[in-house]
Design a protein around this motif. Structure first.
Motif, PDB file in Angstrom:
ATOM      1  N   PRO A  81      -3.562   0.297  -3.062  1.00 52.88           N
ATOM      2  CA  PRO A  81      -2.907  -1.004  -3.203  1.00 52.88           C
ATOM      3  C   PRO A  81      -2.139  -1.084  -4.516  1.00 52.88           C
ATOM      4  N   ASN A 134      -8.033   0.954  -5.603  1.00 53.67           N
ATOM      5  CA  ASN A 134      -8.474   1.166  -4.223  1.00 53.67           C
ATOM      6  C   ASN A 134      -8.886  -0.165  -3.611  1.00 53.67           C
ATOM      7  N   ILE A 135      -9.156  -0.153  -2.319  1.00 53.94           N
ATOM      8  CA  ILE A 135      -9.457  -1.395  -1.608  1.00 53.94           C
ATOM      9  C   ILE A 135     -10.748  -2.028  -2.101  1.00 53.94           C
ATOM     10  N   PHE A 154       0.851  -1.191   0.000  1.00 54.84           N
ATOM     11  CA  PHE A 154       0.000   0.000   0.000  1.00 54.84           C
ATOM     12  C   PHE A 154       0.885   1.239   0.000  1.00 54.84           C
ATOM     13  N   PRO A 197      -6.980  -5.263   4.479  1.00 57.86           N
ATOM     14  CA  PRO A 197      -6.611  -3.836   4.449  1.00 57.86           C
ATOM     15  C   PRO A 197      -5.868  -3.435   5.717  1.00 57.86           C
ATOM     16  N   GLN A 226     -11.775   5.171   7.232  1.00 56.17           N
ATOM     17  CA  GLN A 226     -12.471   4.719   6.031  1.00 56.17           C
ATOM     18  C   GLN A 226     -13.246   5.880   5.429  1.00 56.17           C
ATOM     19  N   ARG A 274     -11.067  -5.939  -3.509  1.00 52.32           N
ATOM     20  CA  ARG A 274     -12.035  -6.932  -3.026  1.00 52.32           C
ATOM     21  C   ARG A 274     -12.950  -7.402  -4.145  1.00 52.32           C
TER      22      ARG A 274
END
Length: 651
Positions: free
Chosen positions: A326, A347-348, A316, A391, A404, A352
């Motif tokens: 990431p 992005n996260i 990251f 994360p 977040q 996912r």
């Protein structure tokens, strides 16, 4: 021999150079050419005071320059809007058809090299300038004189002032040969061309196989279509990109795009798409320009080429605003001629959604042929032992707990986070901000790691002892850097606002704010006051308010104010040229950029072409066709003195 004999010999040799390097059709033997060169060398040895920079003997490279001087472009070198599919091309065609009287279009390859402007005065190459940020470029004249297919002297039929724009490239075959002899090979031809043209020693540039392709022509008394101007360039010994076509319909344009994509790998140079332009110059003038791109042209970008690679790790990175991104660490893989060893996962949420894991084989591509990105995992090749990514709960740089924000996770530690601090200083010192010459990324990281710089203001309190202790910083380099930093203390408010790196605040927004408010007023603005300005929305307004409520940011700004001399732009009450468009032409008593800045400081905008939207034409000596065109169209023409008077008379 007389001076005229000297110039005649130079022009003869130059013509033979063009026959050999441009047209691949020599008209004399190598032995005869060598005799002419020896005659010239002997003449210059006997009369050294006669040597001119355009002499063929000077192409081998001159003295080493310590730095490249910034030069303002008389007409901005705008970027092109991108089209990524045939639907985008159809939309472009529909837009221009509402304005253009002649719907003929031209199509040419979009070369993947380094943009360059060559300026000729009195038929001789006077300056060569890189594109830079489009407004300011770098003087690379000494290096460009070593490029053999660029004419140093033009025929007397050429206008006395001429600007030829194009791309410097290295042919694929030359790239392979050159790279084989280098200790540290270049990754691709574009990087090689850029690195070669920006060598401090022209003798090194002279050894690199650089080629220039012209695609644009500016000046007076020129043909009135792009196709005719390209033909003019060919006649006057400039190479132009091929295949070039004049097209009469949208279907012909689509046909060209399909054709150029099929043959792209057969061409001698790298291309990343095609450029479609309105052919008639008058129609280009009618369509005009946006702030960063012309409305009369578009760049069709080829679909990104894909490859497969193995994810070795996922880390990251922390950006300037604290967002954690990431990044996939990859097994080095060749993608479109570039060795890619890492790629963004955005992005996260994307990480996912795509279910990307360490150990996966993934499809990767260079988005827009530039930024590598991971498309998706290849599930059929997924091994049993893969590692999913959790994360981070803390910033990898400063270990502060992250927060977040929608699809992002962010470190809230601001300039106390080393990664954010380094990114902030890199932005602060960049060309469009303070433009601190010689302060590179690696040096900035060293300054931050040694805690010599904790906020931007610390740059202005650095001592020679501080800098001299850093790697590769000798006494001369240290003094040059300190001088460069000191020269940046005088700054306009808009550049300072942009340099602060406030979220959502770019260069255009910074200028709008600086034209309407002082720095003191900016600190206390309401949402309503900011959004009342044309072009600024709620998101930007909220970002400004949040920034000026941050105690650490305000404290850092106060210390910065103590180090700088901030020039206020014109406020709303004195913004006399607001809504007015100016065109500048001819030889002025001051540099063109000084006049342009005066107009911008009073709220006006600058255009390179005369059109119905032009309010004033500012002219100097030898104004030429723009002046004539403006008079015919009934546009008010004023000189420099009248411009100054206008600034005080409009209320």
């Amino acid at each position: 021999m007389t001076y005229q004999d000297y110039m005649t010999l130079i022009e003869e040799i130059e013509q033979h150079n063009m026959h050999y390097y441009v047209h691949s059709n020599p008209v004399i033997s190598d032995a005869q050419f060598d005799q002419l060169m020896q005659q010239l060398i002997q003449m210059e040895q006997q009369n050294p005071e006669r040597i001119i920079p355009q002499s063929p003997t000077q192409r081998v490279g001159g003295t080493v320059d310590q730095a490249f001087q910034p030069i303002a472009h008389k007409t901005p070198m705008l970027s092109l809007d991108n089209s990524f599919n045939h639907e985008d091309i159809h939309d472009f065609y529909q837009r221009i058809s509402k304005v253009a009287t002649d719907l003929a279009l031209t199509a040419e390859p979009k070369l993947d090299g380094l943009a360059l402007s060559c300026i000729y005065i009195d038929h001789k190459l006077d300056k060569a300038i890189t594109r830079g940020d489009g407004t300011m470029g770098e003087d690379v004249t000494h290096n460009v004189r070593t490029i053999k297919n660029i004419p140093q002297i033009l025929p007397k039929t050429a206008p006395k002032y001429l600007e030829v724009r194009g791309e410097v490239v290295i042919h694929k075959a030359d790239f392979t040969t050159m790279n084989a002899g280098l200790e540290k090979p270049f990754a691709n031809p574009r990087n090689a061309a850029s690195g070669s043209l920006r060598q401090l020693d022209p003798a090194i540039t002279a050894k690199r196989p650089l080629t220039f392709y012209a695609y644009s022509l500016l000046g007076d008394t020129l043909p009135n279509t792009h196709a005719e101007r390209m033909a003019w360039l060919e006649v006057h010994h400039f190479q132009t990109p091929k295949p070039f076509y004049l097209l009469e319909s949208l279907s012909e344009v689509i046909g060209y795009l399909n054709h150029i994509q099929e043959i792209r790998h057969e061409l001698g140079y790298e291309i990343d798409g095609a450029v479609i332009k309105v052919n008639h110059i008058d129609d280009q003038d009618k369509l005009g320009n946006r702030s960063k791109s012309p409305r009369w042209a578009t760049a069709y970008k080829f679909p990104a080429e894909e490859a497969q690679s193995l994810i070795l790790d996922i880390e990251f990175s922390v950006g300037r605003t604290g967002v954690l991104t990431p990044v996939a660490k990859l097994k080095p893989t060749n993608v479109s001629g570039v060795i890619v060893s890492q790629a963004t996962l955005h992005n996260i949420h994307e990480l996912r959604r795509k279910d990307i894991r360490i150990g996966d084989t993934v499809s990767i591509r260079r988005a827009g042929d530039v930024i590598p990105e991971v498309i998706e995992p290849i599930l059929s090749q997924r091994p049993q032992a893969t590692q999913t990514i959790t994360p981070p709960t803390h910033c990898p740089s400063c270990h502060t707990p992250v927060i977040q924000e929608k699809t992002f996770i962010r470190c809230p530690n601001g300039l106390n986070c080393p990664a954010q601090l380094a990114s902030a200083i890199i932005h602060f010192s960049s060309r469009s901000a303070l433009n601190i010459q010689g302060l590179g990324k690696q040096l900035i990281h060293h300054l931050c790691q040694q805690q010599l710089v904790k906020i931007p203001a610390d740059l202005f309190t650095l001592s020679a002892t501080d800098i001299h202790t850093l790697p590769k910083m000798g006494e001369k380099s240290t003094q040059n850097l300190l001088k460069a930093i000191d020269q940046c203390r005088d700054i306009s408010l808009d550049r300072l606002i942009y340099a602060l790196g406030i979220k959502d605040v770019g260069k255009d927004t910074a200028r709008i704010l600086a034209q309407h408010f002082t720095l003191a007023e900016l600190k206390h603005l309401t949402l309503e006051q900011i959004t009342a300005l044309n072009g600024i929305g709620d998101n930007t307004a909220n970002s400004l308010i949040t920034y000026f409520k941050d105690e650490a940011a305000c404290s850092a700004l106060e210390k910065l104010e103590q180090q700088l001399r901030i020039r206020q732009l014109q406020t709303t009450q004195n913004n006399q040229f607001s809504g007015l468009k100016f065109v500048i032409t001819g030889t002025l008593s001051q540099p063109r950029e000084v006049i342009s800045q005066f107009i911008r400081d009073h709220g006006g905008t600058i255009s390179g072409q005369v059109s119905q939207k032009t309010d004033y034409l500012v002219y100097g000596e030898n104004a030429g066709s723009k002046f004539t065109k403006a008079q015919k169209m009934g546009i008010q023409c004023i000189d420099e003195a009248a411009l100054s008077t206008l600034a005080t008379s409009i209320r």
